[in-house]
Design a protein around this motif. Sequence first.
Motif, PDB file in Angstrom:
ATOM      1  N   LEU A   1     -13.021 -11.301  97.659  1.00 53.50           N
ATOM      2  CA  LEU A   1     -13.888 -10.333  97.080  1.00 53.50           C
ATOM      3  C   LEU A   1     -15.140 -10.219  97.862  1.00 53.50           C
ATOM      4  N   ASP A   2     -15.935 -11.260  98.204  1.00 50.71           N
ATOM      5  CA  ASP A   2     -16.950 -11.455  98.858  1.00 50.71           C
ATOM      6  C   ASP A   2     -16.884 -10.506 100.396  1.00 50.71           C
ATOM      7  N   SER A   3     -15.655 -10.880 100.815  1.00 53.54           N
ATOM      8  CA  SER A   3     -15.522  -9.917 102.005  1.00 53.54           C
ATOM      9  C   SER A   3     -15.490  -8.462 101.896  1.00 53.54           C
ATOM     10  N   ALA A   4     -14.775  -8.190 100.857  1.00 56.16           N
ATOM     11  CA  ALA A   4     -14.615  -6.754 100.249  1.00 56.16           C
ATOM     12  C   ALA A   4     -16.051  -6.270 100.035  1.00 56.16           C
ATOM     13  N   MET A   5     -16.885  -6.808  99.527  1.00 51.41           N
ATOM     14  CA  MET A   5     -17.988  -6.331  99.224  1.00 51.41           C
ATOM     15  C   MET A   5     -18.824  -6.150 100.617  1.00 51.41           C
ATOM     16  N   MET A   6     -18.694  -6.926 101.627  1.00 53.25           N
ATOM     17  CA  MET A   6     -19.390  -6.798 102.814  1.00 53.25           C
ATOM     18  C   MET A   6     -18.814  -5.676 103.736  1.00 53.25           C
ATOM     19  N   ASP A   7     -17.356  -5.300 103.343  1.00 51.78           N
ATOM     20  CA  ASP A   7     -16.803  -4.500 104.405  1.00 51.78           C
ATOM     21  C   ASP A   7     -16.863  -3.048 103.763  1.00 51.78           C
ATOM     22  N   VAL A   8     -17.182  -2.934 102.398  1.00 55.55           N
ATOM     23  CA  VAL A   8     -17.187  -1.525 101.947  1.00 55.55           C
ATOM     24  C   VAL A   8     -17.748  -0.680 102.798  1.00 55.55           C
ATOM     25  N   TRP A   9     -18.850  -0.981 103.407  1.00 62.71           N
ATOM     26  CA  TRP A   9     -19.803  -0.202 104.168  1.00 62.71           C
ATOM     27  C   TRP A   9     -18.911   0.662 105.217  1.00 62.71           C
ATOM     28  N   VAL A  10     -17.731  -0.157 105.796  1.00 70.03           N
ATOM     29  CA  VAL A  10     -17.047   0.599 106.829  1.00 70.03           C
ATOM     30  C   VAL A  10     -16.257   1.798 106.132  1.00 70.03           C
ATOM     31  N   PHE A  11     -15.757   1.473 105.010  1.00 73.71           N
ATOM     32  CA  PHE A  11     -15.010   2.857 104.541  1.00 73.71           C
ATOM     33  C   PHE A  11     -15.735   3.873 103.962  1.00 73.71           C
ATOM     34  N   ALA A  12     -17.083   3.296 103.453  1.00 76.52           N
ATOM     35  CA  ALA A  12     -18.102   4.652 103.149  1.00 76.52           C
ATOM     36  C   ALA A  12     -18.787   5.076 104.103  1.00 76.52           C
ATOM     37  N   ALA A  13     -18.718   4.476 105.301  1.00 72.19           N
ATOM     38  CA  ALA A  13     -19.488   5.402 106.593  1.00 72.19           C
ATOM     39  C   ALA A  13     -18.094   6.299 106.788  1.00 72.19           C
ATOM     40  N   TRP A  14     -17.101   5.891 107.107  1.00 72.22           N
ATOM     41  CA  TRP A  14     -15.841   6.580 107.660  1.00 72.22           C
ATOM     42  C   TRP A  14     -15.919   7.669 106.606  1.00 72.22           C
ATOM     43  N   THR A  15     -15.833   7.632 105.187  1.00 75.03           N
ATOM     44  CA  THR A  15     -15.610   8.482 104.370  1.00 75.03           C
ATOM     45  C   THR A  15     -16.831   9.718 104.594  1.00 75.03           C
ATOM     46  N   ALA A  16     -17.923   9.201 104.713  1.00 74.67           N
ATOM     47  CA  ALA A  16     -18.998  10.130 104.581  1.00 74.67           C
ATOM     48  C   ALA A  16     -18.936  10.813 106.098  1.00 74.67           C
ATOM     49  N   LEU A  17     -18.738  10.259 107.268  1.00 72.75           N
ATOM     50  CA  LEU A  17     -18.354  10.940 108.406  1.00 72.75           C
ATOM     51  C   LEU A  17     -17.021  12.008 108.391  1.00 72.75           C
ATOM     52  N   TYR A  18     -16.097  11.417 107.684  1.00 75.45           N
ATOM     53  CA  TYR A  18     -14.921  12.493 107.356  1.00 75.45           C
ATOM     54  C   TYR A  18     -15.102  13.551 106.706  1.00 75.45           C
ATOM     55  N   VAL A  19     -16.008  13.372 105.613  1.00 79.38           N
ATOM     56  CA  VAL A  19     -16.194  14.675 104.701  1.00 79.38           C
ATOM     57  C   VAL A  19     -17.174  15.278 105.379  1.00 79.38           C
ATOM     58  N   SER A  20     -18.240  14.719 105.987  1.00 77.05           N
ATOM     59  CA  SER A  20     -19.040  15.534 106.613  1.00 77.05           C
ATOM     60  C   SER A  20     -18.704  16.466 107.668  1.00 77.05           C
ATOM     61  N   LEU A  21     -18.070  15.855 108.706  1.00 76.61           N
ATOM     62  CA  LEU A  21     -17.446  16.573 109.826  1.00 76.61           C
ATOM     63  C   LEU A  21     -16.502  17.685 109.348  1.00 76.61           C
ATOM     64  N   GLY A  22     -15.563  17.516 108.318  1.00 75.23           N
ATOM     65  CA  GLY A  22     -14.582  18.174 107.777  1.00 75.23           C
ATOM     66  C   GLY A  22     -15.286  19.481 107.305  1.00 75.23           C
ATOM     67  N   SER A  23     -16.328  19.399 106.383  1.00 70.39           N
ATOM     68  CA  SER A  23     -17.125  20.393 105.900  1.00 70.39           C
ATOM     69  C   SER A  23     -17.981  21.241 106.942  1.00 70.39           C
ATOM     70  N   ASP A  24     -18.361  20.525 107.920  1.00 69.96           N
ATOM     71  CA  ASP A  24     -18.925  21.428 108.951  1.00 69.96           C
ATOM     72  C   ASP A  24     -17.936  22.099 109.686  1.00 69.96           C
ATOM     73  N   ALA A  25     -16.864  21.589 109.908  1.00 69.92           N
ATOM     74  CA  ALA A  25     -15.734  22.396 110.542  1.00 69.92           C
ATOM     75  C   ALA A  25     -15.321  23.701 109.951  1.00 69.92           C
ATOM     76  N   GLU A  26     -15.143  23.527 108.440  1.00 71.13           N
ATOM     77  CA  GLU A  26     -14.917  24.714 107.621  1.00 71.13           C
ATOM     78  C   GLU A  26     -15.968  25.623 107.796  1.00 71.13           C
ATOM     79  N   ALA A  27     -17.516  25.465 107.691  1.00 67.05           N
ATOM     80  CA  ALA A  27     -18.419  26.248 107.713  1.00 67.05           C
ATOM     81  C   ALA A  27     -18.445  27.138 109.186  1.00 67.05           C
ATOM     82  N   ARG A  28     -18.296  26.221 110.154  1.00 67.70           N
ATOM     83  CA  ARG A  28     -18.109  26.721 111.607  1.00 67.70           C
ATOM     84  C   ARG A  28     -16.953  27.998 111.679  1.00 67.70           C
ATOM     85  N   ASP A  29     -15.729  27.392 111.090  1.00 69.14           N
ATOM     86  CA  ASP A  29     -14.809  28.426 110.848  1.00 69.14           C
ATOM     87  C   ASP A  29     -14.987  29.804 109.889  1.00 69.14           C
TER      88      ASP A  29
END
Length: 180
Positions: free
Chosen positions: A97-125
């Motif tokens: 659980l300690d490892s999970a609390m420290m590693d959540v930033w990776v998934f949060a960063a990936w999610t932010a990038l994925y959602v942001s880049l996807g929205s940007d691509a849709e806006a460009r389209d």
Amino acid sequence: VWLVAFSVWTADSLVYPPAFVFERAIRRLIVCACGFGICLTMARLLQAWAGGGSFLRRAALGGLLCLPATLVFAAINQLVVFTIAPKWGTGGLIDMLDSAMMDVWVFAAWTALYVSLGSDAEARDHRDRLAQVQALALDARNRMLLHQINPHFLFNSLNALSSLILQKDTARAEGMVLAL
């Protein structure tokens, strides 16, 4: 994101050189590859469940997926680092659980990038489709104007030709027919 995570987690051996540096790097590489696979799964789930939705819907769903993804990742980390041929002690549930609390930033960063880049691509389209529609509308307007101009031009030319013929100015009338 996973290359950055691997680099950060492996860079600690430069500061605190532990025993088995190479073996730890290999295990971290395996764990990061599993994290990459988890993110691919998250991407497919986001596409299936919120593909055409709003930015907020995708961000919220991505945020919700971060928790189980982080727990699965922490369990894989526990298995690869502490359970299979343990050399750094045996981690328990609290360590996981300690490892999970420290590693959540990776998934949060990936999610932010994925959602942001996807929205940007849709806006460009959307902008590209809008520009295409505007270009088609302008082309249709220009064609309409040409169709309006052509009959007037032809009428005026024939009327001028008729005047020349009535005036018996055959040389100019012949030149005008050739020019027309």
